[in-house]
Design a protein around this motif. Sequence first.
Motif, short mmCIF file in Angstrom:
data_model
loop_
_atom_site.label_atom_id
_atom_site.label_comp_id
_atom_site.label_asym_id
_atom_site.label_seq_id
_atom_site.Cartn_x
_atom_site.Cartn_y
_atom_site.Cartn_z
N UNK A 62 0.83 -1.21 0.00
CA UNK A 62 0.00 0.00 0.00
C UNK A 62 0.86 1.25 0.00
N UNK A 63 0.28 2.37 -0.45
CA UNK A 63 0.98 3.64 -0.41
C UNK A 63 1.14 4.05 1.05
N UNK A 64 2.38 4.23 1.48
CA UNK A 64 2.64 4.52 2.88
C UNK A 64 2.64 6.02 3.13
N UNK A 65 2.01 6.40 4.20
CA UNK A 65 2.03 7.77 4.67
C UNK A 65 2.75 7.81 6.00
N UNK A 66 2.97 9.02 6.51
CA UNK A 66 3.62 9.15 7.81
C UNK A 66 2.81 8.44 8.88
N UNK A 67 1.47 8.54 8.79
CA UNK A 67 0.62 7.90 9.80
C UNK A 67 0.72 6.37 9.72
N UNK A 139 14.47 19.29 13.23
CA UNK A 139 13.43 18.29 12.97
C UNK A 139 13.12 17.53 14.26
N UNK A 140 11.88 17.08 14.37
CA UNK A 140 11.50 16.27 15.53
C UNK A 140 12.20 14.92 15.46
N UNK A 141 12.33 14.22 16.59
CA UNK A 141 12.93 12.87 16.55
C UNK A 141 12.18 11.93 15.62
N UNK A 146 12.16 8.66 10.61
CA UNK A 146 11.58 8.18 9.37
C UNK A 146 12.41 8.59 8.16
N UNK A 147 13.08 9.73 8.23
CA UNK A 147 13.97 10.13 7.15
C UNK A 147 15.14 9.15 7.03
N UNK A 149 15.17 6.09 8.18
CA UNK A 149 14.62 4.78 7.81
C UNK A 149 14.39 4.69 6.30
N UNK A 150 13.86 5.76 5.73
CA UNK A 150 13.64 5.80 4.28
C UNK A 150 14.97 5.68 3.54
N UNK A 151 16.00 6.39 4.03
CA UNK A 151 17.31 6.34 3.39
C UNK A 151 17.87 4.92 3.44
N UNK A 152 17.75 4.25 4.57
CA UNK A 152 18.27 2.88 4.69
C UNK A 152 17.54 1.94 3.74
N UNK A 153 16.24 2.10 3.60
CA UNK A 153 15.48 1.25 2.68
C UNK A 153 15.93 1.47 1.24
N UNK A 154 16.13 2.74 0.87
CA UNK A 154 16.57 3.03 -0.49
C UNK A 154 17.96 2.49 -0.76
N UNK A 155 18.86 2.57 0.22
CA UNK A 155 20.21 2.04 0.05
C UNK A 155 20.18 0.53 -0.11
N UNK A 156 19.32 -0.15 0.67
CA UNK A 156 19.18 -1.60 0.54
C UNK A 156 18.66 -1.98 -0.84
N UNK A 157 17.78 -1.16 -1.37
CA UNK A 157 17.18 -1.47 -2.67
C UNK A 157 18.08 -1.09 -3.84
#
Length: 338
Positions: A62-67, A139-141, A146-147, A149-157
Amino acid sequence: MKPFLTTCRLLRSLNRFSVKPSPLVSLSTSSYLCDQKKKSSYEAVDQAKYSRLVWSVLSRAPVQTLESLFEEDDVLYGPVGKRKAPGQEQRAGVPQNWFPIFNEERNMKPHTSVSSGPLKIPLQRNVIPSVTRILQQTMTPEQSFFLERWKQRMVLELGEDGFAEYTSNIFLQGKQFHEALESILSPQENLKGREEHLQCGYIKSVQHILKEISGVQALESAVKHEVLKYVGLMDCVAEYQGKLCLINWKTPEKTKLFIRNTYDNPLQVVAYMGAVNHDAHYSFQVQCGLIVVVYKDGSPAHPHFMDEELCSKYWAKWLLRLEEYAEKQKNQSIPKPV
């Protein structure tokens, strides 16, 4: 003799209509009787086809949102801790050092003639922090988590090199889009160049917004707040539906239907507004903001208009971020005890 013959005929006729005894009904639970049981409707389903259908549905991410990311991490790792980060206590309150976003000494309408071309003041690199840097450092913690986490996912891919190429392409696309917009909104734009730009998906996306824009006063122009000590490079100042706005163009990969989905973009807009209204290079005052979310596939862009009241609310949040940034810089400059 005759009675005997009569009796024989009678017995023969009775035998013709005799009823044979039926066999006893067996209560056996043999396999034969089980086979006679009515089959379930589910047994008639094509199991292979059904399995493929289930797999195709479940395999679509599914399309992921921040929530949705928050909910996913709550399930995997438990709820996020309630401990507040340094400076977060101040963020929820009122700024300690208040400074107005609007300048009472400024006129509402600009005096600059559009025919002379929009202002384009170059950004001077100096020790004063930029709006982008301040927002990144405060930025908040949750945003930082999440920033990363997104970077790690993109690097893995994509791998390290692939991710570097991906971010470079994203930056290049945004730069080319801004250059195309600058060319279109400038009075010196020729028809041939305009036709070439219309082939771009981003430009197609923003066409209905451009029809509402007139009286461009500034494009890709630097601003500096002398009192609050920050600088920035704003995208555009122009009239949108008859109101002078500071316009910010955004080119995300995901749809942003609501202004809350644009995260810190409203803070960036009001930061530039406050600087423009107190920068001596500009003679006019901006009281409205506009975030335009543009899409690469040419889908109609989403405009998020910010009136004076909404801008004032975000301005208070921006002042809190400024104070948080100053506090962090102060703590970093204090030498640690040996």
